[in-house]
Motif scaffolding. Sequence first.
Motif, short mmCIF file in Angstrom:
data_model
loop_
_atom_site.label_atom_id
_atom_site.label_comp_id
_atom_site.label_asym_id
_atom_site.label_seq_id
_atom_site.Cartn_x
_atom_site.Cartn_y
_atom_site.Cartn_z
N LEU A 141 0.82 -1.21 0.00
CA LEU A 141 0.00 0.00 0.00
C LEU A 141 0.86 1.26 0.00
O LEU A 141 0.36 2.35 -0.29
N CYS A 142 2.12 1.11 0.33
CA CYS A 142 3.01 2.27 0.35
C CYS A 142 3.28 2.75 -1.08
O CYS A 142 3.33 1.97 -2.02
N GLY A 143 3.45 4.06 -1.21
CA GLY A 143 3.76 4.64 -2.50
C GLY A 143 2.56 4.83 -3.40
O GLY A 143 2.72 5.15 -4.59
N GLN A 144 1.34 4.67 -2.86
CA GLN A 144 0.14 4.80 -3.67
C GLN A 144 -0.46 6.20 -3.52
O GLN A 144 -0.17 6.93 -2.58
N ARG A 145 -1.33 6.55 -4.48
CA ARG A 145 -2.09 7.79 -4.41
C ARG A 145 -3.45 7.45 -3.80
O ARG A 145 -4.15 6.56 -4.28
N TRP A 146 -3.83 8.22 -2.77
CA TRP A 146 -4.99 7.82 -1.98
C TRP A 146 -6.18 8.77 -2.13
O TRP A 146 -6.03 9.98 -2.26
N ILE A 147 -7.34 8.16 -2.06
CA ILE A 147 -8.61 8.86 -1.96
C ILE A 147 -9.19 8.44 -0.62
O ILE A 147 -9.34 7.24 -0.35
N SER A 148 -9.51 9.40 0.24
CA SER A 148 -9.92 9.04 1.59
C SER A 148 -10.93 10.04 2.14
O SER A 148 -11.07 11.16 1.62
N VAL A 149 -11.63 9.62 3.17
CA VAL A 149 -12.48 10.55 3.91
C VAL A 149 -11.59 11.59 4.58
O VAL A 149 -10.39 11.36 4.80
N PRO A 150 -12.12 12.76 4.94
CA PRO A 150 -11.30 13.82 5.54
C PRO A 150 -10.75 13.44 6.91
O PRO A 150 -11.25 12.52 7.57
N PRO A 151 -9.72 14.13 7.37
CA PRO A 151 -9.17 13.90 8.71
C PRO A 151 -10.26 14.10 9.77
O PRO A 151 -11.20 14.88 9.58
N GLY A 152 -10.10 13.38 10.88
CA GLY A 152 -11.11 13.45 11.93
C GLY A 152 -12.15 12.37 11.81
O GLY A 152 -12.98 12.18 12.71
N ASN A 153 -12.10 11.62 10.72
CA ASN A 153 -12.99 10.49 10.52
C ASN A 153 -12.22 9.21 10.88
O ASN A 153 -11.03 9.09 10.59
N ILE A 154 -12.92 8.25 11.47
CA ILE A 154 -12.25 7.04 11.94
C ILE A 154 -11.56 6.29 10.80
O ILE A 154 -10.45 5.76 10.96
N CYS A 155 -12.20 6.24 9.62
CA CYS A 155 -11.58 5.53 8.50
C CYS A 155 -10.29 6.21 8.04
O CYS A 155 -9.32 5.54 7.68
N HIS A 156 -10.28 7.53 8.05
CA HIS A 156 -9.05 8.26 7.70
C HIS A 156 -7.97 7.98 8.74
O HIS A 156 -6.80 7.75 8.39
N ASP A 157 -8.37 7.99 10.01
CA ASP A 157 -7.39 7.74 11.08
C ASP A 157 -6.76 6.36 10.92
O ASP A 157 -5.56 6.19 11.16
N TRP A 158 -7.58 5.36 10.52
CA TRP A 158 -7.04 4.02 10.34
C TRP A 158 -6.02 3.99 9.21
O TRP A 158 -4.95 3.38 9.34
#
Length: 318
Positions: A192-209
């Motif tokens: 998973l390292c070196g990838q370009r990510w699409i994620s929920v914003p900071p402060g969301n549990i999924c982003h934190d994970w």
Amino acid sequence: MMDLGRLRALHAVAVHGSVGGAAAALGFTPSAVSQQIAKLERETRTVLLERQGRGVVLTDAARELAATARTVLGLVEQAEVRLEEQRGQAVGRLLVAAFATGARGLMPGVLAELRRRCPELDVRLLESDPYPAAELVARGEVDLALVQDWPSVPLPVQEGLSRLHLGTDPVDLVLPAGDELAALDAVQVERLCGQRWISVPPGNICHDWLVRTLREAGEEPDVLYQVGDFETQIALVAAGLGMAVVPRLGRGPLPAGVAARPVASQPSRRVFALWRAQASRRPAITEALAAMRDCWAAIEGAAVDEAAAVEEAAVDEV
């Protein structure tokens, strides 16, 4: 005597910090909440809200009255619980908060089941992320919350709240079907390292994970696109703009050109319900929890059947 509905409106504005936030929590329009506050001002002959920029703030008198309202509303809730217990029926209003994919993947079945089982129960649904949802339950703004967390990022739960663990929600890596990782049965975390990510914003549990997992693997994640809606994330993946980690609960069929692969560490969210312990014997709460358990069991059963069908199809192809 001050009207209870108007006190409830003032308390909601104090809790949520705005008329709009109060309206969303109460299931009213902002105009209706403003009217309630205006009537309370006339009733008490006191200015309760003052303009500040584009919003409003509570006056000192309003903050004192809101604190009193919280106590009054707590006593009313206790009385309602006792009356429901005596009647043995789920009646009155039940306000449920749920995180987005839970609202999509679980709550439609729960709401339909409650309407069938408890026709006299007025159930309202409010979409809310787990962090604020837990606070809303603790403050008495909602009666029940469907929340989720990760074992590595547990949701803080205040004293006085009870919980029911419903199950776990597996999370997959969603990526363009032409990517080399899509050919793997499972993707190691190191890949998973070196990838370009699409994620929920900071402060969301999924982003934190996501951030914590990649940091443990020795990399600061490169999150190019912060999007709260998972369906939008999948659309961005379909456009070849990056990868995302997307839970299965509430996830629809993937579009052409998009694949989902499990991560080797098998990350899963824990899904559970929260409510105030003092309301545990309220029939509306017990009925809602029973409906959540039944609907979750049905979802798990359907997932097992689907996995068995996929495995059988793979065997037939061989």
